[in-house]
Design a protein around this motif. Structure first.
Motif: not given
Ligand code: NAD
Ligand code: ZN
Ligand code: ZN
Length: 353
Positions: A47-48, A51, A184-185, A204, A209, A251, A254, A274, A276, A299, A301, A346
């Motif tokens: 998802h990054t 973004h 994914g995460l 979720d 899911k 993760v 929102n 985690i 963003l 946290s 990566v 993913r």
């Molecule tokens: P993704 O789109 O695969 O998954 C996000 C999930 O969040 C979706 O399944 C969605 O349905 C769910 N969601 C949305 N609103 C919600 C809510 N109110 N309650 C519960 N779940 C909800 O995204 P991803 O690739 O897993 O990435 C997730 C986030 O982590 C992104 O913002 C990404 O940028 C961030 N990220 C951060 C780091 C880090 O190092 N901190 C590393 C990788 C990704």
């Protein structure tokens, strides 16, 4: 020191923030003295990356930009200073493409905090191309028996959630809530948590899911944030004694769940942020946070050691990555599904298509 490397290659490029991504041919770059050139076979879509296209964060990307930071492939060329990785080795281009290795943070293996860190698919071109460059010191070393498609999501999603779980301090037998569990995460967080002896509550939305989290990923409860009348009460009720989970791994993409976690986490518990979401703020009631003695942490990566450990969990057969494979040419479709929250697990791009 190179094999048959073409001059041109297929890539997904954005010319300006907001997109669209354009599938086209671009030149293959040559690695510098401390760099390797990796023939990317598969790349997960995080998802990054979306973004980055949308310009969601207060950190500008390079432009034009080749996104992607879950790239798994084969080293095809390297600079003279790269000694401990050979042509033909399997390697991963991850979010931390390089760092100075000399600053206070790098000296303590906190290289994601390095002010000079290069970010794959953000400040330097990433893995949505057939040939990507990364610093030899930082590419993930992928054992040859590991399939490159399945491991690609581990290169960001896996490392990140593994690190987050460690940062949470949760111990075997304790319960962790995974918020955004179907993405994914989140899907990998349930797998790593299970392998670490933790129980997980998945949060979720939607039947697909829910089924994945309960039947494939081993969570004992699923709370649908869209249909639950009271997420805080439901999460607490899903713990054996009703006192809430020992840790929360956020993760989601929102802001709302970032405001709720402090309410349902157990006294002495830890909230790990985690995800963003654009423009989001953390908010927690001071009174409850103090009298419950909770910890709220970010946290980001993981370092090189977290990387090799996260890969080792996979190699030992402890992690099942739920993914679907499509061609590199189909990245925009993946972004559209991701934007709608419709991806369970993913998507992995095959760079040969
Ligand atoms: P993704 O789109 O695969 O998954 C996000 C999930 O969040 C979706 O399944 C969605 O349905 C769910 N969601 C949305 N609103 C919600 C809510 N109110 N309650 C519960 N779940 C909800 O995204 P991803 O690739 O897993 O990435 C997730 C986030 O982590 C992104 O913002 C990404 O940028 C961030 N990220 C951060 C780091 C880090 O190092 N901190 C590393 C990788 C990704
Ligand atoms: Zn990522
Ligand atoms: Zn540094």
């Amino acid at each position: 020191m190179s094999q048959n490397i073409p001059e041109k290659q297929w890539a997904q490029v954005i010319e300006k923030t907001g997109g669209p991504v354009e599938y086209k041919q671009i030149p293959v770059q040559k690695p510098g003295p401390d760099e390797v050139l990796v023939n990317i076979k598969f790349s997960g879509v995080c998802h990054t990356d979306l973004h980055a296209v949308n310009g969601d964060w207060p950190l500008p990307t390079k432009l034009p930009l080749v996104g992607g930071h879950e790239g798994a492939g084969i080293v095809v060329a390297k600079g003279d200073l790269v000694q401990d990785i050979e042509i033909g080795d399997h390697a991963g281009v991850k979010w931390i493409n390089g760092s100075c290795l000399a600053c206070d943070f790098c000296q303590q293996s906190d290289e994601p905090l390095c002010a000079k860190a290069l970010l794959s698919g953000y400040t330097v071109d990433g893995s949505f191309q057939q040939y990507a460059i990364a610093k030899g010191a930082h590419v993930a070393r992928i054992p040859k028996e590991i399939p490159l498609d399945a491991i690609s999501p581990v290169l960001c999603a896996g490392i990140t959630v593994y690190k987050g779980l460690k940062e949470s301090g949760a111990r075997p037998g304790q319960t962790v809530a995974i918020v955004g569990a179907g993405g994914g995460l989140g899907s990998l967080a349930q797998q790593y948590a299970k392998a670490m002896g933790l129980r997980t509550i998945a949060i979720d939305s939607g039947e697909e899911k829910k089924k994945m989290c309960l039947e494939e990923l081993g969570s004992h409860a699923f709370i649908d944030f869209a249909t639950s009348k009271n997420v805080v009460k439901d999460v607490q009720a899903a713990t054996e004694d009703g006192l809430g989970p020992h840790a929360v791994i956020l993760v989601a993409v929102n802001e709302k769940p970032f405001q709720q976690a402090a309410e349902y986490v157990r006294p002495r518990g830890t909230v790990i942020c985690i995800g963003l979401p654009a423009g989001a703020y953390l908010r927690a009631p001071v009174f409850e946070s103090v009298i419950k003695m909770i910890t709220i942490k970010g946290s980001y990566v993981g370092n090189r050691k977290d990387t090799s450990e996260a890969l080792e969990f996979y190699r030992r057969g402890l992690i099942k990555v739920p993914y679907k494979t499509v061609g590199l040419s189909e990245l925009q479709k993946v972004y559209d599904l991701m934007h709608e929250g419709k991806i369970a697990g993913r998507y992995v791009l095959d760079t040969s298509k």
